[in-house]
Design an enzyme around this catalytic site. Structure first.
Site, PDB file in Angstrom:
ATOM      1  CD  GLU A  95      -2.845  -1.130   2.437  1.00  0.00           C
ATOM      2  OE1 GLU A  95      -4.046  -1.354   2.253  1.00  0.00           O
ATOM      3  OE2 GLU A  95      -2.363  -0.942   3.570  1.00  0.00           O
ATOM      4  CB  CYS A 127       2.906   7.398   3.652  1.00  0.00           C
ATOM      5  SG  CYS A 127       3.408   6.216   4.898  1.00  0.00           S
ATOM      6  CB  CYS A 144       6.892  -5.602   9.046  1.00  0.00           C
ATOM      7  SG  CYS A 144       8.257  -4.786   9.888  1.00  0.00           S
ATOM      8  CB  CYS A 159       5.837  -2.653  16.518  1.00  0.00           C
ATOM      9  SG  CYS A 159       7.557  -2.439  16.016  1.00  0.00           S
ATOM     10  CB  CYS A 218       2.598  -1.796  14.016  1.00  0.00           C
ATOM     11  SG  CYS A 218       2.753  -1.678  12.222  1.00  0.00           S
ATOM     12  CB  CYS A 257       0.706   5.978  11.752  1.00  0.00           C
ATOM     13  SG  CYS A 257       1.282   7.558  11.266  1.00  0.00           S
TER      14      CYS A 257
HETATM   15  N1  SAH Z   1       8.877   0.344  10.130  1.00  0.00           N
HETATM   16  C1  SAH Z   1       9.201   1.704  10.275  1.00  0.00           C
HETATM   17  C2  SAH Z   1       8.355   2.623   9.413  1.00  0.00           C
HETATM   18  C3  SAH Z   1       6.888   2.328   9.257  1.00  0.00           C
HETATM   19  S1  SAH Z   1       5.763   2.687  10.542  1.00  0.00           S
HETATM   20  C4  SAH Z   1       9.083   2.118  11.719  1.00  0.00           C
HETATM   21  O1  SAH Z   1       8.567   1.343  12.509  1.00  0.00           O
HETATM   22  O2  SAH Z   1       9.555   3.196  12.053  1.00  0.00           O
HETATM   23  C5  SAH Z   1       5.519   4.446  10.621  1.00  0.00           C
HETATM   24  C6  SAH Z   1       5.206   4.925  12.029  1.00  0.00           C
HETATM   25  O3  SAH Z   1       3.869   4.563  12.460  1.00  0.00           O
HETATM   26  C7  SAH Z   1       6.137   4.323  13.069  1.00  0.00           C
HETATM   27  O4  SAH Z   1       6.582   5.279  13.982  1.00  0.00           O
HETATM   28  C8  SAH Z   1       5.236   3.312  13.740  1.00  0.00           C
HETATM   29  O5  SAH Z   1       5.724   2.963  14.987  1.00  0.00           O
HETATM   30  C9  SAH Z   1       3.929   4.042  13.781  1.00  0.00           C
HETATM   31  N2  SAH Z   1       2.778   3.193  14.048  1.00  0.00           N
HETATM   32  C10 SAH Z   1       2.660   1.869  13.850  1.00  0.00           C
HETATM   33  N3  SAH Z   1       1.436   1.430  14.235  1.00  0.00           N
HETATM   34  C11 SAH Z   1       0.760   2.505  14.690  1.00  0.00           C
HETATM   35  C12 SAH Z   1      -0.563   2.706  15.179  1.00  0.00           C
HETATM   36  N4  SAH Z   1      -1.436   1.695  15.272  1.00  0.00           N
HETATM   37  N5  SAH Z   1      -0.932   3.942  15.554  1.00  0.00           N
HETATM   38  C13 SAH Z   1      -0.067   4.971  15.418  1.00  0.00           C
HETATM   39  N6  SAH Z   1       1.188   4.856  14.939  1.00  0.00           N
HETATM   40  C14 SAH Z   1       1.610   3.629  14.583  1.00  0.00           C
HETATM   41 FE1  SF4 Z   2       7.300  -3.135  11.220  1.00  0.00          FE
HETATM   42 FE2  SF4 Z   2       5.118  -1.857  12.076  1.00  0.00          FE
HETATM   43 FE3  SF4 Z   2       7.192  -2.181  13.716  1.00  0.00          FE
HETATM   44 FE4  SF4 Z   2       7.399  -0.460  11.680  1.00  0.00          FE
HETATM   45  S1  SF4 Z   2       5.991  -0.281  13.431  1.00  0.00           S
HETATM   46  S2  SF4 Z   2       8.908  -2.006  12.312  1.00  0.00           S
HETATM   47  S3  SF4 Z   2       6.161  -1.540  10.115  1.00  0.00           S
HETATM   48  S4  SF4 Z   2       5.926  -3.825  12.856  1.00  0.00           S
END
Ligand code: SAH
Ligand code: SF4
Length: 414
Positions: free
Chosen positions: A116, A129, A136, A140, A143, A387
């Protein structure tokens, strides 16, 4: 010499998804790579050098997808190119528009994987974005992408392809002649048409889509190299931000070889909590991560490192957490700003978003310490474009499969 009716296959460079028709997609290739392809197709060195430069300009500066539109390449040579090469775009499976104007595209690679990209328009800028991986490897906990398995890294063509597609959709390619560039027939056909790059809609790029960009380092570096190339898309490195969850060993290299702005997904200030929500913390802890930030090439007061901090109710959002964040930023003398991200919910997520009052109180503590801490307005939540909401539904595993995958992940991590 070219045998009539016979097309010599051109060796496919690594990092290109092969096509069924055997032609090579030039999207995502640099000038030297295009030159190599042309030499392998039979052009002599001198011709290949000139054509590569022209083709690069047409692809990335003008957005053309047909060799027939390349008016400074001899008409007789265009079919030769079209038989061997294409200038592709990712396939669009679905395009959605949020009530706030945010747009999300579900894309498909040549070998059938979904990913996406999201475009976020603002009054003074337009941010794309971009995804770096399908899925991934990291998990996290807040996420949605993290609940997917890693399917594969995206190629440079698939990464640059997102930018190209966005510019197509926004109607942003310059029209008009290429005065001063080669033997251009278009200039004669339409002398009134002039190239203008003013008033761009797509002004910024963030590597914050699906995936961890520093786990796909080479492809992300090559793709961003093309995006920043002055002869093509020509986006300034100051308008590009790479976000990492903290892959410490790759950070210095990223600063040196890519040189864009850095954002770090910090999200917690204690080992316990960060271990829980960003499991990569067990490998590279907070102190180590902040040391790598302090050493990031090119970071200074004019180009600050952004610390992303997702606001999770009763998890990481207390006044003490805010004060500890300030202490850490000061301890490591970091040129920093903090981006507070209200948690974007998704079905089955184990957290809730902090209350608006709590987020404001958290932000105030950081502001009062002289550090900028804006609260990010969630965008595109209604179409799951915000995000952490990105996840390609087509790949969603069943509950039984999910349990099995969780078990697999646990075994790998233990
Ligand atoms: N993998 C990379 C970039 C993609 S995520 C990273 O983790 O930095 C982009 C941002 O969105 C990151 O800071 C991530 O932690 C945040 N993010 C992920 N899930 C989220 C959620 N459910 N609500 C708000 N931010 C989130
Ligand atoms: Fe992967 Fe989501 Fe963690 Fe970014 S925030 S490293 S996309 S699992």
């Amino acid at each position: 010499m070219q045998i009539p009716g016979h097309i010599d296959p051109v060796v496919t460079p690594r990092s290109i998804t092969p096509r069924e028709d055997g032609r090579i997609d030039l999207l995502g290739l640099s000038v030297p790579q295009i030159r190599e392809c042309l030499t392998e197709a039979g052009l002599d060195e001198k011709a290949a050098k000139l054509r590569a430069k022209q083709i690069f300009h047409w692809i990335y500066h003008r957005g053309v997808t047909e060799f027939d539109a390349m008016t400074d390449i001899a008409k007789t040579q265009r079919p030769f190119l079209a038989e061997r090469f294409v200038i592709g775009r990712p396939d669009i499976v679905e395009a959605q528009v949020s009530e706030d104007g945010t747009r999300k595209w579900l894309l498909k690679s040549g070998d059938g994987h979904d990913y996406e990209m999201v475009f976020i328009p603002d009054a003074d800028r337009g941010t794309l974005c971009v995804s770096s991986q399908v899925g991934c490897t990291l998990n996290c906990r807040f996420c949605h992408t993290g609940t997917m398995r890693l399917v594969r890294n995206l190629t440079p063509g698939e990464i640059v392809g997102q930018v190209m597609l966005a510019r197509d959709a926004l109607g942003e390619w310059p029209k008009g002649n290429m005065a001063g560039f080669g033997d251009d027939e278009a200039a004669d056909e339409d002398p009134a048409a002039q190239y203008s790059s003013d008033g761009r809609i797509l002004t910024n790029i963030v590597m914050m889509g699906m995936g961890e960009p520093l786990y796909n380092f080479e492809n992300v570096r090559d793709a961003l190299g093309i995006v920043m190339d002055g002869a093509g898309l020509a986006l300034s490195k100051r308008r590009i931000t790479l976000s990492t969850s903290g892959v410490v060993p790759m950070m210095e290299k990223a600063g040196e070889e890519i040189g864009v702005n850095l954002a770090v997904s910090l999200h917690a200030v204690s080992k316990d909590i960060r271990d829980e929500i960003v499991p990569l913390n067990k490998k590279y802890g907070i102190e180590e991560l902040l040391e790598a930030c302090a050493a990031y090439p090119g970071a200074n007061n004019a180009r600050r490192i952004t610390f992303e901090y997702v606001m999770l109710k009763d998890k990481n959002d207390s006044d003490e957490d805010a004060r500890e964040l300030v202490r850490l930023i000061r301890k490591f003398k970091l040129p920093a700003k903090v981006n507070l991200i209200p948690f974007n919910p998704w079905e089955g997520a184990p957290y809730e978003c902090s209350s608006p009052d709590r987020i404001r109180a958290f932000s105030n503590i950081i502001f009062e310490a002289g550090i900028s801490a804006p609260i990010r307005t969630p965008r595109g939540r209604d179409i799951d474009a915000a995000c952490g909401q990105l996840k390609t539904a087509a790949k969603k595993p069943s509950r039984a499969e999910r349990d099995r995958l969780d078990e697999e992940k646990r075994t790998v991590l233990s």
